[in-house]
Design a protein around this motif. Structure first.
Motif, PDB file in Angstrom:
ATOM      1  N   ALA A  39      21.722 -36.402 -55.732  1.00 21.98           N
ATOM      2  CA  ALA A  39      21.849 -37.098 -57.011  1.00 21.98           C
ATOM      3  C   ALA A  39      20.925 -36.512 -58.064  1.00 21.98           C
ATOM      4  O   ALA A  39      21.313 -36.303 -59.217  1.00 21.98           O
ATOM      5  N   GLN A  40      19.686 -36.244 -57.666  1.00 25.41           N
ATOM      6  CA  GLN A  40      18.707 -35.666 -58.589  1.00 25.41           C
ATOM      7  C   GLN A  40      17.841 -34.673 -57.841  1.00 25.41           C
ATOM      8  O   GLN A  40      17.299 -34.993 -56.786  1.00 25.41           O
ATOM      9  N   ASN A  41      17.760 -33.498 -58.384  1.00 21.05           N
ATOM     10  CA  ASN A  41      16.949 -32.445 -57.791  1.00 21.05           C
ATOM     11  C   ASN A  41      15.875 -32.062 -58.799  1.00 21.05           C
ATOM     12  O   ASN A  41      16.181 -31.889 -59.979  1.00 21.05           O
ATOM     13  N   MET A  42      14.627 -31.973 -58.379  1.00 20.74           N
ATOM     14  CA  MET A  42      13.577 -31.461 -59.254  1.00 20.74           C
ATOM     15  C   MET A  42      13.190 -30.088 -58.747  1.00 20.74           C
ATOM     16  O   MET A  42      12.526 -29.952 -57.710  1.00 20.74           O
ATOM     17  N   SER A  43      13.631 -29.061 -59.452  1.00 20.00           N
ATOM     18  CA  SER A  43      13.412 -27.703 -58.981  1.00 20.00           C
ATOM     19  C   SER A  43      13.658 -26.720 -60.109  1.00 20.00           C
ATOM     20  O   SER A  43      14.532 -26.920 -60.956  1.00 20.00           O
ATOM     21  N   ASN A  44      12.890 -25.653 -60.116  1.00 16.73           N
ATOM     22  CA  ASN A  44      13.145 -24.539 -61.022  1.00 16.73           C
ATOM     23  C   ASN A  44      13.945 -23.433 -60.347  1.00 16.73           C
ATOM     24  O   ASN A  44      14.146 -22.373 -60.930  1.00 16.73           O
ATOM     25  N   ASN A  45      14.372 -23.669 -59.123  1.00 17.80           N
ATOM     26  CA  ASN A  45      15.265 -22.739 -58.428  1.00 17.80           C
ATOM     27  C   ASN A  45      16.681 -23.271 -58.554  1.00 17.80           C
ATOM     28  O   ASN A  45      17.029 -24.274 -57.943  1.00 17.80           O
ATOM     29  N   SER A  46      17.487 -22.628 -59.372  1.00 18.81           N
ATOM     30  CA  SER A  46      18.834 -23.108 -59.631  1.00 18.81           C
ATOM     31  C   SER A  46      19.836 -21.971 -59.512  1.00 18.81           C
ATOM     32  O   SER A  46      19.479 -20.822 -59.281  1.00 18.81           O
ATOM     33  N   MET A  47      21.105 -22.322 -59.663  1.00 18.48           N
ATOM     34  CA  MET A  47      22.187 -21.365 -59.499  1.00 18.48           C
ATOM     35  C   MET A  47      23.282 -21.703 -60.498  1.00 18.48           C
ATOM     36  O   MET A  47      23.428 -22.866 -60.903  1.00 18.48           O
ATOM     37  N   VAL A  48      24.049 -20.718 -60.894  1.00 16.58           N
ATOM     38  CA  VAL A  48      25.166 -20.923 -61.802  1.00 16.58           C
ATOM     39  C   VAL A  48      26.463 -20.869 -61.005  1.00 16.58           C
ATOM     40  O   VAL A  48      26.715 -19.901 -60.279  1.00 16.58           O
ATOM     41  N   CYS A  49      27.265 -21.910 -61.136  1.00 15.80           N
ATOM     42  CA  CYS A  49      28.558 -21.971 -60.458  1.00 15.80           C
ATOM     43  C   CYS A  49      29.581 -21.110 -61.215  1.00 15.80           C
ATOM     44  O   CYS A  49      29.335 -20.662 -62.331  1.00 15.80           O
ATOM     45  N   ALA A  50      30.733 -20.928 -60.607  1.00 18.32           N
ATOM     46  CA  ALA A  50      31.760 -20.070 -61.203  1.00 18.32           C
ATOM     47  C   ALA A  50      32.208 -20.576 -62.567  1.00 18.32           C
ATOM     48  O   ALA A  50      32.599 -19.783 -63.439  1.00 18.32           O
ATOM     49  N   ASP A  51      32.147 -21.903 -62.783  1.00 20.60           N
ATOM     50  CA  ASP A  51      32.566 -22.465 -64.072  1.00 20.60           C
ATOM     51  C   ASP A  51      31.438 -22.525 -65.090  1.00 20.60           C
ATOM     52  O   ASP A  51      31.600 -23.115 -66.167  1.00 20.60           O
ATOM     53  N   GLY A  52      30.280 -21.936 -64.773  1.00 20.88           N
ATOM     54  CA  GLY A  52      29.149 -21.914 -65.695  1.00 20.88           C
ATOM     55  C   GLY A  52      28.202 -23.079 -65.578  1.00 20.88           C
ATOM     56  O   GLY A  52      27.216 -23.145 -66.305  1.00 20.88           O
ATOM     57  N   ALA A  53      28.457 -24.005 -64.642  1.00 20.88           N
ATOM     58  CA  ALA A  53      27.565 -25.152 -64.455  1.00 20.88           C
ATOM     59  C   ALA A  53      26.332 -24.737 -63.661  1.00 20.88           C
ATOM     60  O   ALA A  53      26.418 -23.939 -62.728  1.00 20.88           O
ATOM     61  N   GLU A  54      25.177 -25.311 -64.021  1.00 23.56           N
ATOM     62  CA  GLU A  54      23.913 -25.018 -63.349  1.00 23.56           C
ATOM     63  C   GLU A  54      23.569 -26.153 -62.383  1.00 23.56           C
ATOM     64  O   GLU A  54      23.569 -27.322 -62.766  1.00 23.56           O
ATOM     65  N   ILE A  55      23.307 -25.805 -61.121  1.00 22.53           N
ATOM     66  CA  ILE A  55      22.917 -26.791 -60.114  1.00 22.53           C
ATOM     67  C   ILE A  55      21.734 -26.246 -59.324  1.00 22.53           C
ATOM     68  O   ILE A  55      21.399 -25.064 -59.412  1.00 22.53           O
ATOM     69  N   GLY A  56      21.114 -27.118 -58.524  1.00 26.82           N
ATOM     70  CA  GLY A  56      20.014 -26.690 -57.678  1.00 26.82           C
ATOM     71  C   GLY A  56      20.467 -25.647 -56.670  1.00 26.82           C
ATOM     72  O   GLY A  56      21.579 -25.714 -56.125  1.00 26.82           O
ATOM     73  N   ARG A  57      19.602 -24.696 -56.416  1.00 24.42           N
ATOM     74  CA  ARG A  57      19.943 -23.596 -55.508  1.00 24.42           C
ATOM     75  C   ARG A  57      20.253 -24.116 -54.099  1.00 24.42           C
ATOM     76  O   ARG A  57      21.161 -23.639 -53.428  1.00 24.42           O
ATOM     77  N   ALA A  58      19.502 -25.116 -53.641  1.00 24.82           N
ATOM     78  CA  ALA A  58      19.723 -25.639 -52.297  1.00 24.82           C
ATOM     79  C   ALA A  58      21.113 -26.238 -52.163  1.00 24.82           C
ATOM     80  O   ALA A  58      21.773 -26.081 -51.131  1.00 24.82           O
ATOM     81  N   GLN A  59      21.595 -26.936 -53.208  1.00 24.58           N
ATOM     82  CA  GLN A  59      22.932 -27.522 -53.129  1.00 24.58           C
ATOM     83  C   GLN A  59      24.008 -26.438 -53.171  1.00 24.58           C
ATOM     84  O   GLN A  59      25.062 -26.580 -52.560  1.00 24.58           O
ATOM     85  N   TRP A  60      23.736 -25.357 -53.876  1.00 25.97           N
ATOM     86  CA  TRP A  60      24.682 -24.239 -53.883  1.00 25.97           C
ATOM     87  C   TRP A  60      24.815 -23.661 -52.469  1.00 25.97           C
ATOM     88  O   TRP A  60      25.931 -23.413 -51.999  1.00 25.97           O
ATOM     89  N   VAL A  61      23.693 -23.481 -51.783  1.00 23.98           N
ATOM     90  CA  VAL A  61      23.747 -22.953 -50.422  1.00 23.98           C
ATOM     91  C   VAL A  61      24.403 -23.959 -49.476  1.00 23.98           C
ATOM     92  O   VAL A  61      25.162 -23.586 -48.570  1.00 23.98           O
ATOM     93  N   GLN A  62      24.127 -25.245 -49.676  1.00 28.87           N
ATOM     94  CA  GLN A  62      24.778 -26.254 -48.846  1.00 28.87           C
ATOM     95  C   GLN A  62      26.289 -26.248 -49.052  1.00 28.87           C
ATOM     96  O   GLN A  62      27.051 -26.490 -48.105  1.00 28.87           O
ATOM     97  N   ALA A  63      26.738 -25.966 -50.273  1.00 30.97           N
ATOM     98  CA  ALA A  63      28.175 -25.829 -50.507  1.00 30.97           C
ATOM     99  C   ALA A  63      28.734 -24.631 -49.754  1.00 30.97           C
ATOM    100  O   ALA A  63      29.831 -24.692 -49.192  1.00 30.97           O
TER     101      ALA A  63
END
Length: 497
Positions: A39-63
Motif C-alpha cells: 500500500a505504501q512504500n518508503m524508499s528511494n529505490n524505485s522502478m519505471v513500469c512499461a506505462d511510465g508509472a513509478e513504483i518501488g523496486r521491491a514490488q517490481w521484482v515481486q511482480a
C-alpha cells in the motif's frame, strides 16, 4: 474476505519482501494468477513500469516473481525521502506533492483511500493478492493513520502472517510483543508466524516454537533457513544482503580467471536507485565496496557516483568529506569515474535549480567540472524506459529524474555514453538499470580493466543478471515449498487444495 494475505514483520528488514516474493513465485508455479501489493512504500529505490508509472523496486521484482506485468496498483503510494522531515509522494505512479513529518498521522487520508482502491482493483483481476506490510504492525504511535499494515488488513479483511528475523536474536519476544501491542480487532487478523533466517539445528528451536504457539494461540507456519547468495532489490539504499560489504559476486570463477576488479560506490546520505550496482557486484571477479572513505575511492579501479534524491546537498557532503578531491584526482590521472543520474549531474560544470525543485530556494552551484555540461532542474519529472547501444551492445534501462544535462556548445574531447557523455575516463548517464544488460556491462568493465591495468576478463559462460534473478526467485519458491506449511498458507488465502 479478499483472496489474499498480508505478510507483516516484527521489524524492518525481517524478510517481508523476500517472503512475499517467494510466495508469489510459489503461487505462480502452481498456475495461480497472483499479484504483489504494498500500500505504501518508503524508499528511494524505485522502478519505471512499461506505462511510465513509478513504483518501488521491491514490488517490481515481486511482480517478476509473480510472472505478472508490473503496474502502479501494486505500489499505489511511494514515499521518497528528500530529507529527515520531508518525503516526495508518488501516487499511482505519478508525482503528487510532498508529505511533511508533522502530517504523518493526519495528512494521508487520500493516500489511504487510493491504496484501498488499488488493492480492490488488483483483487478483481487476480486470483490472489499477496500484500507486504511496512516496518512493524505494532507501531502503535502511527496506528490511527495506518493503511499498510493492520489498517489494510482491517479495511479489506486480510489474514496476516508475521515474519521474524531470528538471526538478529529476540525473535520470540518480538513476535509475542507484536501481538500483545495490537488491540483485539487487529489481533483477530494475525493468523500465524514465520521464522526467517534460521541457522543450526531445528530441534533446538522446537521448544521455543511450541511455547510461542501455546502463548499466542497462533501456529508457527514454518522456519525458513538463512539463504546465502540470495538478494532482493532492496527498499533500503545499499542494504542488499547478497553483496553489501564487498565481494558478493566475485566468486571462485572470477578469481580463477585472473585479478579482481575493484569498484567503490560512494554512499551518499540520500542515495537512490542504488540497485544499479547490483549487476556489477554479481559479475564474477568484481568486488564492489560501498564507502564514504576517500582512500577507498582513490584506490579502486572504478568509482561510481550513484543516484541521489538530493543532488545538491549530497554534492556538498561529497566536498565536505574530501571525497570530491579523491574523485577529481582520479579523473586527472585518467582513472575511471562513472556517474549515474544524480551522480552524473554532479560531474557537470554548473548545476542550476532555479525552480527550487531540490532546494529550499533557487540556487546555482558549481559541479565537479569533469564533464562540459550544465544541469538544469525542472519541476516535471522525466520517467521512461529507454533503449540504446554502446560499443555495439544493446542496452535497456529506465530513467527517473528532474535534472537535465546540456552539453556546452564548444565542448571538445567528448563522446556519447548512452544518453550522457564521456570525456577521457569519466562517464555519465541518467539511465538506471543499464548494467543489467549483460553485453554492455561486460564491455564497459573490460574497458575499465584495461584502463586500470587489471588482468580481469569477463566470464561469458557465467549466467547473466536476469538469469541469476530468476534462479534466485526459484530458490525462494523452493524454500517456501520445503520449509513452510503451504497447505495452511493456501487455506488462509482461500485456495482449494
Amino acid at each position: 474476505m479478499a483472496r489474499g494475505l498480508l505478510v507483516a514483520g516484527t521489524t524492518s528488514d525481517a524478510g517481508k519482501s523476500l517472503v512475499t516474493a517467494g510466495l508469489c513465485r510459489w503461487l505462480a508455479r502452481r498456475g495461480v494468477r497472483v499479484a504483489p501489493f504494498k500500500a505504501q512504500n518508503m524508499s528511494n529505490n524505485s522502478m519505471v513500469c512499461a506505462d511510465g508509472a513509478e513504483i518501488g523496486r521491491a514490488q517490481w521484482v515481486q511482480a517478476v516473481a509473480a510472472r505478472a506485468v508490473p503496474e502502479a496498483a501494486m505500489n499505489p503510494v511511494l514515499l521518497k525521502p528528500g530529507s529527515d522531515r520531508r518525503s516526495h509522494v508518488v501516487l499511482m505512479g505519478r508525482p503528487f506533492g510532498e508529505l511533511q513529518a508533522g502530517e504523518w498521522a493526519t495528512g494521508r487520508k487520500v493516500l489511504a483511500q487510493k491504496a484501498f482502491e488499488a488493492f480492490e482493483d488488483l483483487a478483481s483481476r487476480y486470483d490472489v493478492v499477496v500484500a507486504e506490510g511496512a516496518g512493524s504492525p505494532a507501531e502503535i504511535n502511527l496506528r490511527e493513520g495506518d493503511y499498510v499494515n493492520m489498517g489494510l488488513a482491517r479495511a479489506v479483511d486480510l489474514p496476516v502472517v508475521v515474519v521474524g528475523d531470528i538471526d538478529r536474536g529476540g525473535v520470540f519476544a518480538a513476535m509475542y510483543g507484536t501481538l500483545a501491542l495490537l488491540d483485539e480487532a487487529d489481533q483477530a487478523h494475525v493468523r500465524g508466524w514465520v521464522v526467517n533466517k534460521f541457522r543450526g539445528d531445528l530441534g533446538l528451536l522446537q521448544p521455543g516454537l511450541r511455547m510461542l504457539e501455546d502463548r499466542t494461540g497462533r501456529p508457527v507456519l514454518g522456519v525458513l533457513p538463512f539463504l546465502h547468495d540470495v538478494w532482493l532489490d532492496s527498499e533500503d539504499a545499499l542494504a542488499i544482503a547478497g553483496w553489501s560489504g564487498g565481494g558478493g559476486g566475485a566468486g571462485d570463477a572470477g578469481r580463477a580467471a585472473g585479478a579482481t576488479l575493484s569498484v567503490a560506490v560512494v554512499r551518499f546520505p540520500r542515495v537512490s536507485n542504488a540497485t544499479d550496482v547490483d549487476a556489477l557486484a554479481a559479475e564474477p571477479g568484481v568486488d564492489v565496496r560501498v564507502t564514504a572513505d576517500p582512500d577507498v575511492v582513490a584506490g579502486a579501479d572504478l568509482v561510481v557516483l550513484p543516484g541521489t534524491r538530493a543532488t545538491l546537498s549530497d554534492l556538498a557532503w561529497l566536498r565536505e568529506r574530501g571525497l570530491a578531491d579523491a574523485v577529481l584526482a582520479r579523473a586527472a590521472a585518467g582513472r575511471p569515474v562513472l556517474g549515474i543520474c544524480g551522480g552524473y549531474q554532479m560531474l557537470a560544470e554548473v548545476i542550476e535549480d532555479c525552480a527550487a525543485v531540490e532546494s529550499a530556494s533557487t540556487t546555482t552551484v558549481p559541479g565537479l567540472g569533469l564533464l562540459p555540461t550544465r544541469v538544469t532542474f525542472a519541476p516535471e519529472k522525466l520517467l521512461g524506459t529507454p533503449r540504446g547501444e554502446w560499443r555495439g551492445q544493446e542496452v535497456t534501462a529506465y530513467e527517473i529524474h528532474h535534472g537535465s544535462a546540456t552539453l556546452r556548445p564548444e565542448a571538445a574531447g567528448v563522446s556519447p555514453f548512452l544518453d550522457g557523455w564521456s570525456r577521457g575516463a569519466v562517464h555519465g548517464t541518467t539511465w538506471h538499470g543499464a548494467f543489467e544488460s549483460d553485453g554492455f556491462r561486460r564491455a564497459f568493465l573490460t574497458e575499465v580493466a584495461q584502463r586500470a591495468g587489471v588482468a580481469w576478463v569477463p566470464q561469458t559462460a557465467a549466467p547473466g543478471f536476469a538469469a541469476r534473478r530468476e534462479a534466485m526467485l526459484d530458490r525462494l519458491a523452493d524454500a517456501v515449498e520445503e520449509h513452510l506449511d503451504t497447505a495452511a498458507l493456501g487455506a488462509l488465502m482461500g485456495l482449494d487444495g
